[in-house]
Design an enzyme around this catalytic site. Structure first.
Site, PDB file in Angstrom:
ATOM      1  N   GLY A 252       0.681  -1.708  -0.040  1.00 15.67           N
ATOM      2  CA  GLY A 252      -0.339   0.341  -0.126  1.00 15.67           C
ATOM      3  C   GLY A 252       0.313   1.258  -0.638  1.00 15.67           C
ATOM      4  O   GLY A 252      -0.153   2.566  -0.356  1.00 15.67           O
ATOM      5  N   PRO A 295       4.466  -4.897  -1.081  1.00 12.50           N
ATOM      6  CA  PRO A 295       4.089  -3.578  -2.050  1.00 12.50           C
ATOM      7  C   PRO A 295       3.982  -4.221  -3.407  1.00 12.50           C
ATOM      8  O   PRO A 295       4.693  -5.407  -3.757  1.00 12.50           O
ATOM      9  CB  PRO A 295       6.092  -3.148  -2.145  1.00 12.50           C
ATOM     10  CG  PRO A 295       6.514  -4.610  -1.870  1.00 12.50           C
ATOM     11  CD  PRO A 295       6.041  -5.249  -1.171  1.00 12.50           C
ATOM     12  N   GLY A 296       3.220  -3.344  -4.380  1.00  4.25           N
ATOM     13  CA  GLY A 296       2.932  -3.975  -5.451  1.00  4.25           C
ATOM     14  C   GLY A 296       3.319  -2.711  -6.253  1.00  4.25           C
ATOM     15  O   GLY A 296       4.355  -2.575  -6.636  1.00  4.25           O
ATOM     16  N   CYS A 365     -15.247   4.516 -27.404  1.00  3.03           N
ATOM     17  CA  CYS A 365     -16.553   4.942 -27.521  1.00  3.03           C
ATOM     18  C   CYS A 365     -17.112   4.779 -25.904  1.00  3.03           C
ATOM     19  O   CYS A 365     -17.789   4.277 -25.651  1.00  3.03           O
ATOM     20  CB  CYS A 365     -17.202   4.571 -28.438  1.00  3.03           C
ATOM     21  SG  CYS A 365     -16.934   3.622 -29.856  1.00  3.03           S
TER      22      CYS A 365
HETATM   23  C1  LIG Z   1      -2.799  -5.225  -3.578  1.00  4.63           C
HETATM   24  C2  LIG Z   1      -2.686  -5.774  -2.758  1.00  4.63           C
HETATM   25  C3  LIG Z   1      -1.544  -5.330  -2.564  1.00  4.63           C
HETATM   26  C4  LIG Z   1      -0.641  -4.284  -2.664  1.00  4.63           C
HETATM   27  O1  LIG Z   1      -1.094  -3.255  -2.814  1.00  4.63           O
HETATM   28  P1  LIG Z   1      -0.159  -1.935  -3.441  1.00  4.63           P
HETATM   29  O2  LIG Z   1      -0.447  -0.609  -3.223  1.00  4.63           O
HETATM   30  O3  LIG Z   1       0.028  -2.108  -4.855  1.00  4.63           O
HETATM   31  O4  LIG Z   1       1.719  -1.863  -2.775  1.00  4.63           O
HETATM   32  C5  LIG Z   1      -0.160  -6.327  -0.958  1.00  4.63           C
HETATM   33  N1  LIG Z   1      -1.704  -6.996  -0.326  1.00  4.63           N
HETATM   34  C6  LIG Z   1      -2.718  -7.892  -0.619  1.00  4.63           C
HETATM   35  C7  LIG Z   1      -2.970  -8.215  -0.245  1.00  4.63           C
HETATM   36  C8  LIG Z   1      -3.286  -6.601  -1.771  1.00  4.63           C
HETATM   37  O5  LIG Z   1      -4.436  -7.385  -1.880  1.00  4.63           O
END
Ligand SMILES: *Cc1c(COP(=O)(O)O)cnc(C)c1O
Length: 436
Positions: A252, A295-296, A365
């Site tokens: 997050g 982290p994503g 569209c």
């Molecule tokens: C989406 C998600 C993440 C990654 O969140 P980011 O905002 O991209 O860092 C980590 N853990 C879980 C369980 C998620 O669903």
């Protein structure tokens, strides 16, 4: 000259031209066509190392960083994660299949999602998934049943809802209880599912997981989540004797889409969370569990950039200006979904005054097919010009669609002055081939 916000250190300007990871974006557009997703491999690796280094330092050599691969899932990214020593999160059989194709060891993977099908569960087990992050009681029993059928003991974490609202930075005791994810502490369901998990013969409960939200800028949120979760771990220990070995605090951390957003110092943040956790565990008289972060976005977002070619430019006197590009909500659905802010500018001619405000819109569209409103652009922007949308490495390719039968753009990786295709451009024939 117009002030160009260089929101990440991989963006620069040379001779009026926009460079990304040191490479000329107009030339890349020419070479690979548009729309195209660019990804700065060195930036991705640097972010992985920042997380891994900070976590090691914060927790005395222990701890895990798991890349939440739903942010951007393709074969090459899993190869990079393997090389960097990152764990990963997956959320579907499709992601698992991609992981396996990349030769990434599935034993380092955590399987999330609020609704794993029986087929997903079987596929993941057959391929030796490390952990299931179990969302609810029904799923717990489904995982138990499948593990029994396959004669294995499956490691799991339980997804707990700590009741933290990351947007107001206040603990909202009921706010998250109605979430579709996890089992809430507040309602007693978290305790209930823990006790039930401990009774399952084919389940090894490794610990707990929580995820407070996304695009979070205040590290206080993680301290609150850690506080609630460690207290829960301590309560469970007193009630059942069970000692959690792992605590996964989710992902997050926010990233910069526009100059007004701060740049988070991940290392500082994690060291702060680490100190808090170690003190809190001492206070509660529990041993420090192995901590994981997921982290994503903050691994890949600012490693990405999308290049488009401008098509029609429509100026409605006294109303609005539209600059249409050859992509749109099919490759970037985030404005349509969340109203997300973006920084955009042309690939060349950056000395010009940005004296026009416009909406940069897609070709779909759909009136909501907008990349961004109120974007400063040069007055004379015209058909054929290349423009860049920054910070598109997370939740763009992975959320791309084929609406209007528009093929998805390729992913071109940039590394040390070189570039290579990691995902080829989709062709219309790829789409038509599915039709029987
Ligand atoms: C989406 C998600 C993440 C990654 O969140 P980011 O905002 O991209 O860092 C980590 N853990 C879980 C369980 C998620 O669903």
């Amino acid at each position: 000259m117009t002030q160009i916000p260089l929101i990440c250190n991989n963006i620069s300007i040379e001779n009026d031209r926009l460079l990304f990871a040191g490479q000329d974006t107009a030339e890349l557009a020419n070479q690979y066509g548009t729309p195209v997703y660019l990804m700065d491999e060195n930036r991705i690796r640097e972010r992985c190392r920042t997380y891994l280094g900070a976590i090691k330092q914060a927790f005395g050599g222990k701890g895990k960083a798991l890349y939440a691969s739903k942010a951007s899932s393709f074969k090459r990214i899993y190869e990079i994660m393997k090389e960097e020593g990152m764990g990963i999160d997956v959320v579907s059989s499709g992601e698992i299949c991609t992981v396996l194709k990349a030769g990434y060891p599935l034993s380092n993977a955590y399987f999330h999602s609020n609704n794993k099908t029986d087929a997903d569960i079987a596929y993941a087990m057959d391929n030796g998934i490390g952990y299931f992050v179990v969302d609810n009681t029904e799923e717990l029993l489904a995982v138990q049943a499948m593990a029994a059928k396959k004669g294995i003991r499956q490691k799991i974490l339980l997804r707990i809802t700590p009741g933290i609202d990351p947007h107001t930075y206040a603990a909202v005791s009921t706010g998250k209880v109605d979430s579709k994810f996890g089992s809430a502490i507040e309602t007693g369901m978290a305790e209930e599912i823990t006790k039930l998990a401990l009774l399952q013969e084919n389940i090894i409960l490794s610990g707990f997981h929580c995820h407070v939200g996304s695009q979070v800028f205040d590290s206080d949120v993680y301290l609150r989540a850690a506080d609630v979760m460690l207290t829960f771990i301590s309560d469970i220990k007193q009630k059942t004797g069970y000692v959690a070995e792992e605590l996964d605090l989710g992902g997050g951390y926010g990233v910069r889409y526009v100059a007004e957003q701060p740049e988070i110092d991940i290392r500082e943040n994690i060291l702060g969370v680490g100190k808090f956790i170690i003190d809190k565990c001492a206070q509660l008289n529990i041993s420090v569990p192995e901590i994981a972060f997921e982290p994503g976005r903050s691994i890949v977002a600012d490693a990405g950039m999308t290049l488009y070619t401008v098509g029609s430019v429509k100026k409605i006197p006294g109303y609005k200006n539209y600059v249409s590009v050859d992509g749109g909500m099919t490759d970037n659905v985030r404005f349509a979904m969340y109203g997300s802010p973006y920084t955009l500018f042309p690939a060349k001619g950056l000395h010009r005054p940005f004296d026009m405000r416009c909406s940069v819109v897609g070709r779909c569209c759909e009136s909501g097919d907008i990349i961004q409103n109120n974007v400063p652009m040069p007055q004379d922007i015209k058909r054929g010009d290349v423009i860049a949308c920054l910070t598109t490495g997370a939740y763009h390719y992975s959320m791309a669609s084929n609406y209007n039968r528009i093929p998805r753009p390729p992913i071109v990786m940039l590394k040390d002055g070189e570039s290579y295709v990691a995902v080829r451009r989709e062709k219309v024939e790829d789409l038509v081939n599915l039709d029987v």
